[in-house]
Scaffold this motif. Sequence first.
Motif, PDB file in Angstrom:
ATOM      1  N   ARG A 588       0.832  -1.210   0.000  1.00  0.00           N
ATOM      2  CA  ARG A 588       0.000   0.000   0.000  1.00  0.00           C
ATOM      3  C   ARG A 588       0.863   1.255   0.000  1.00  0.00           C
ATOM      4  NH1 ARG A 588      -2.997  -3.174   4.523  1.00  0.00           N
ATOM      5  NH2 ARG A 588      -4.526  -4.376   3.302  1.00  0.00           N
ATOM      6  N   ILE A 589       1.917   1.214   0.819  1.00  0.00           N
ATOM      7  CA  ILE A 589       2.829   2.376   0.873  1.00  0.00           C
ATOM      8  C   ILE A 589       3.498   2.567  -0.478  1.00  0.00           C
ATOM      9  CG2 ILE A 589       4.995   3.189   1.896  1.00  0.00           C
ATOM     10  CD1 ILE A 589       4.029   1.784   4.530  1.00  0.00           C
ATOM     11  N   GLN A 590       3.900   1.454  -1.118  1.00  0.00           N
ATOM     12  CA  GLN A 590       4.565   1.551  -2.420  1.00  0.00           C
ATOM     13  C   GLN A 590       3.632   2.168  -3.468  1.00  0.00           C
ATOM     14  OE1 GLN A 590       7.657   1.101  -3.086  1.00  0.00           O
ATOM     15  NE2 GLN A 590       7.540   1.418  -5.292  1.00  0.00           N
ATOM     16  N   SER A 591       2.309   1.812  -3.396  1.00  0.00           N
ATOM     17  CA  SER A 591       1.361   2.370  -4.374  1.00  0.00           C
ATOM     18  C   SER A 591       1.280   3.886  -4.236  1.00  0.00           C
ATOM     19  CB  SER A 591      -0.019   1.741  -4.191  1.00  0.00           C
ATOM     20  OG  SER A 591      -0.621   2.195  -2.999  1.00  0.00           O
ATOM     21  N   TYR A 613       0.839   4.785 -14.616  1.00  0.00           N
ATOM     22  CA  TYR A 613       0.944   4.381 -13.209  1.00  0.00           C
ATOM     23  C   TYR A 613       0.408   2.961 -13.002  1.00  0.00           C
ATOM     24  CZ  TYR A 613      -0.498   4.060  -8.317  1.00  0.00           C
ATOM     25  OH  TYR A 613      -0.726   3.637  -7.046  1.00  0.00           O
ATOM     26  N   ILE A 614      -0.719   2.640 -13.646  1.00  0.00           N
ATOM     27  CA  ILE A 614      -1.317   1.301 -13.481  1.00  0.00           C
ATOM     28  C   ILE A 614      -0.381   0.232 -14.024  1.00  0.00           C
ATOM     29  CG2 ILE A 614      -3.226  -0.188 -14.211  1.00  0.00           C
ATOM     30  CD1 ILE A 614      -5.042   2.273 -14.105  1.00  0.00           C
ATOM     31  N   TYR A 615       0.228   0.495 -15.186  1.00  0.00           N
ATOM     32  CA  TYR A 615       1.162  -0.484 -15.756  1.00  0.00           C
ATOM     33  C   TYR A 615       2.335  -0.729 -14.791  1.00  0.00           C
ATOM     34  CZ  TYR A 615      -1.034  -0.693 -20.345  1.00  0.00           C
ATOM     35  OH  TYR A 615      -1.893  -0.922 -21.380  1.00  0.00           O
ATOM     36  N   GLU A 636      -6.560  -3.215 -20.328  1.00  0.00           N
ATOM     37  CA  GLU A 636      -7.186  -2.330 -21.317  1.00  0.00           C
ATOM     38  C   GLU A 636      -7.321  -0.956 -20.659  1.00  0.00           C
ATOM     39  OE1 GLU A 636     -10.811  -3.874 -22.820  1.00  0.00           O
ATOM     40  OE2 GLU A 636      -9.910  -5.743 -23.572  1.00  0.00           O
ATOM     41  N   ILE A 637      -6.252  -0.197 -20.729  1.00  0.00           N
ATOM     42  CA  ILE A 637      -6.173   1.075 -19.998  1.00  0.00           C
ATOM     43  C   ILE A 637      -6.073   2.212 -21.002  1.00  0.00           C
ATOM     44  CG2 ILE A 637      -4.981   2.322 -18.165  1.00  0.00           C
ATOM     45  CD1 ILE A 637      -5.964  -0.429 -17.306  1.00  0.00           C
ATOM     46  N   GLU A 638      -6.961   3.194 -20.903  1.00  0.00           N
ATOM     47  CA  GLU A 638      -6.876   4.375 -21.753  1.00  0.00           C
ATOM     48  C   GLU A 638      -6.054   5.459 -21.050  1.00  0.00           C
ATOM     49  OE1 GLU A 638     -10.390   5.797 -23.522  1.00  0.00           O
ATOM     50  OE2 GLU A 638     -11.274   3.788 -23.796  1.00  0.00           O
ATOM     51  N   ARG A 639      -5.418   6.309 -21.867  1.00  0.00           N
ATOM     52  CA  ARG A 639      -4.562   7.356 -21.290  1.00  0.00           C
ATOM     53  C   ARG A 639      -5.445   8.450 -20.664  1.00  0.00           C
ATOM     54  NH1 ARG A 639      -1.892  12.027 -21.802  1.00  0.00           N
ATOM     55  NH2 ARG A 639       0.325  12.058 -21.277  1.00  0.00           N
ATOM     56  N   PHE A 675      -7.778  -9.444 -15.249  1.00  0.00           N
ATOM     57  CA  PHE A 675      -8.148  -8.440 -16.260  1.00  0.00           C
ATOM     58  C   PHE A 675      -8.353  -7.093 -15.570  1.00  0.00           C
ATOM     59  CE2 PHE A 675     -11.656  -6.114 -18.243  1.00  0.00           C
ATOM     60  CZ  PHE A 675     -11.110  -5.891 -19.509  1.00  0.00           C
ATOM     61  N   ILE A 676      -7.712  -6.059 -16.128  1.00  0.00           N
ATOM     62  CA  ILE A 676      -7.854  -4.708 -15.558  1.00  0.00           C
ATOM     63  C   ILE A 676      -8.242  -3.775 -16.702  1.00  0.00           C
ATOM     64  CG2 ILE A 676      -6.749  -2.818 -14.334  1.00  0.00           C
ATOM     65  CD1 ILE A 676      -4.751  -4.892 -13.241  1.00  0.00           C
ATOM     66  N   ALA A 677      -9.329  -3.009 -16.515  1.00  0.00           N
ATOM     67  CA  ALA A 677      -9.761  -2.030 -17.519  1.00  0.00           C
ATOM     68  C   ALA A 677     -10.043  -0.713 -16.812  1.00  0.00           C
ATOM     69  CB  ALA A 677     -11.005  -2.524 -18.247  1.00  0.00           C
ATOM     70  N   PHE A 678      -9.620   0.367 -17.442  1.00  0.00           N
ATOM     71  CA  PHE A 678      -9.899   1.709 -16.915  1.00  0.00           C
ATOM     72  C   PHE A 678     -10.206   2.607 -18.098  1.00  0.00           C
ATOM     73  CE2 PHE A 678      -8.447   5.851 -15.014  1.00  0.00           C
ATOM     74  CZ  PHE A 678      -9.501   5.940 -14.119  1.00  0.00           C
ATOM     75  N   LYS A 679     -11.426   3.143 -18.133  1.00  0.00           N
ATOM     76  CA  LYS A 679     -11.835   3.899 -19.314  1.00  0.00           C
ATOM     77  C   LYS A 679     -12.953   4.868 -18.933  1.00  0.00           C
ATOM     78  CE  LYS A 679     -15.051   0.189 -20.471  1.00  0.00           C
ATOM     79  NZ  LYS A 679     -15.417  -0.841 -21.449  1.00  0.00           N
ATOM     80  N   PRO A 680     -13.154   5.910 -19.755  1.00  0.00           N
ATOM     81  CA  PRO A 680     -14.299   6.802 -19.549  1.00  0.00           C
ATOM     82  C   PRO A 680     -15.564   6.159 -20.096  1.00  0.00           C
ATOM     83  CG  PRO A 680     -12.987   7.557 -21.404  1.00  0.00           C
ATOM     84  CD  PRO A 680     -12.247   6.400 -20.805  1.00  0.00           C
ATOM     85  N   ILE A 681     -16.704   6.351 -19.412  1.00  0.00           N
ATOM     86  CA  ILE A 681     -17.986   5.820 -19.898  1.00  0.00           C
ATOM     87  C   ILE A 681     -19.004   6.945 -20.059  1.00  0.00           C
ATOM     88  CG2 ILE A 681     -17.659   3.506 -18.979  1.00  0.00           C
ATOM     89  CD1 ILE A 681     -19.337   4.315 -16.564  1.00  0.00           C
ATOM     90  N   GLY A 682     -18.550   8.164 -20.002  1.00  0.00           N
ATOM     91  CA  GLY A 682     -19.420   9.318 -20.184  1.00  0.00           C
ATOM     92  C   GLY A 682     -18.609  10.572 -19.910  1.00  0.00           C
TER      93      GLY A 682
END
Length: 750
Positions: A588-591, A613-615, A636-639, A675-682
């Motif tokens: 947690r501290i490292q994150s 950061y996620i990568y 599947e990470i968007e910038r 599986f990790i995904a981070f994206k805008p949905i609106g």
Amino acid sequence: MLKNLLLLCFLSISLPGTGQDPGPFTAKDTKPLVLALRRSTPDTGKVQLLLKLSDQYYYRLNRQPSDIEKALSYTLEAKKLSISLDYHKGEGISELLLSRILPQKNERENGRKAALKAIAILTKYNEYFQLGEAYYTMSGYYSTNAEEIGQRIALVEKSSEAFGKAGNKEKQGHIYMQLGDLYVTQGSTAKALSALRQSLAFFKAAGYKNLMGVYDLLGRIYLEIGSVDQAIEHGLLAERTAKMLGDTSSMQLCTIYNRLGNAYNALNRFDKQREYQTKALVLALRLKDAESVHIIAVNLAVCMQRLGDFDHALSMLNESVKKYPLKTDNSKVLVYGQYLIIYGKLNLSLGRKYSNIVEEITSKSTLSNINLRYAYNCLILFYFEDKNYKKLEMNLKKSNELARKANFRIYLYQNYLYSARLDSIRGNYSGALENYQKYSLLKDSVFRESKARQMSQLEILYDVEKKNDSIQFLTKQSGLQSGMLRQAGLIQNITYVSIGLLLVIIALLIAGYRLMQKSNRNITVKQDEINRKNISLEHLVNEKEWLIKEIHHRVKNNLHMVAGLLDSQSEYLKTEEAKTAIADSQHRIQSMSMIHQKLYQTENLSSIDISAYIYEMVQYLKDSFDTNQQIHFQLEIERIEMNISHSIPLGLILNEAITNAMKYAFKGDREGTIFIAFKPIGTDYFQLIIADNGIGLRPDFDIKRAGSFGMTLIQGLCDDIGGTLSVKNQDGVTITIEFLYQNEEKDTHR
């Protein structure tokens, strides 16, 4: 087997109507108008009330013959009062309403005369909106057969012209959509495409959203000219528009689904055809439209046969016929023809029963040419399977006669192929070769003609659009020239005034110049002072940025030191539970440390690239866990850039979720994927998903009663960023967090 069948379509009926009908109305809607009429005086206001009441009864929900009588009574009273008041608009609208009401009382000829009177009155007094309605109603007195469709189109075109003069773009959109449908019926594909494109343009200019009818017609036309991709694109646009408008059960949506299915059939995408035509059949059954049920069921049966699912095709047809028995010969031939194809594969004895029925129906000669040819084709295919070559040859001969008589050249070359196959079975190889050559030559000829026809239609479309562009250009040019003449006269007048003003301005400029010299001296002194202050402020800003970077650097170092202390402490611990807790705290501290490292390394001191950061976080955790498990990561990470108030909670959430998955999801040497995904949905709305395909949580798991520190921490961090958390326990664990991101720095500068 037939590859394509005629699709379900809706033809324009030959009854008078409007481009957009109001209503339906109820007694509740009518009551206030009746009360207002009782209090009214004999003036134009009363005429308008009478006309509104006529509309209320004519477009009454579940209209009865008594409603037509009341609509007629109010219209005649409005007409009489309009004539006494010399109120021409009221008289014209009264005639227009009569032209719609009288055909409902079997007085079609009187209704047509009323429509002509309405057109004459409304034209004389330039009532363009009502004139557009009158022309459209008049067009309904002509059918869509070859003899009358030209007159119908001409009247609809006049309707569009009148609505254009009235400035009503939405009405023009509806009229051009009707024109597109009529042009398709007439066989003028290019004109239909042009009309529908103009319909879209008018609707969009008017802000009208219900465009699914236009998209559906465009898809139909593109399919007919062989542009399958365009057909599917517009079909999907029609479906999307229907969903946007909340339409889930209309006949129009049923048509859209059916046509989409046929478009996918043209691409041999039978899986998609099945998906959409199944939806169409469900809607047709719900709407209790027997004819549509039978047509769509046959389309769907053909699709299932192409997929090799004969049993399902048969059960689906049986269910459709059970709910809606076949009443007409055309419906019987359509469905029984498919029974022949299916039983030819499954049960020849049952197939013979239906072949006798279809033979009997074809002998009556009451079928349309299309359905008669379809019946012959199904019989031919069945007799091939039944090896009844005598009956096969008889039906092939009838099919050829019909194809030549009706000029069905596509079916004629298909019959040559059947003849070649029959000759080959009988050992007549020279005849088989001859028929196959005829098949190849005629097929190539039809293909070339089809392509030439498509090119001709596209050339017509190009010419029509070019002509429209020229007309628009000339109209703009004429307007521009008129504007230039008006502008020239205005400029002349302005010139005289300007000369006088110029003399005054020169005098003012001289006085102003002297004042400006004095002001410039004062400004120079003040500017020097401002420059000195700006330099001082710039130094302060640079120092502030350096201090913030230094703070992030030191926070990162301190966090590393805390992690190191925890690592040292763990060597003195004896229980595995304590060591695990220390290791979790280190992660947690490292994150958090990695976020401060990012802020230190970037020029932007308020936010970081969360994707990078996620990568790095994933790579760190992979390196940290010393395990023989074969765990793969799919990202599947968007910038996306986010500030520190969101980045740290997100980092801790990722740390907890990934750590839990790596520790508990994959027991023994089991392989798995995280599986990790981070994206805008609106707009400013984001979604984070961490999922694994491991053993999952216990069946009675409830996040509200979860006792683990990790889940409690994730829930708390999710609340910190104002997000919503959901945990799905199926084929592993899926954690989904959705939150609204509002950048504080951006908001303060708005």
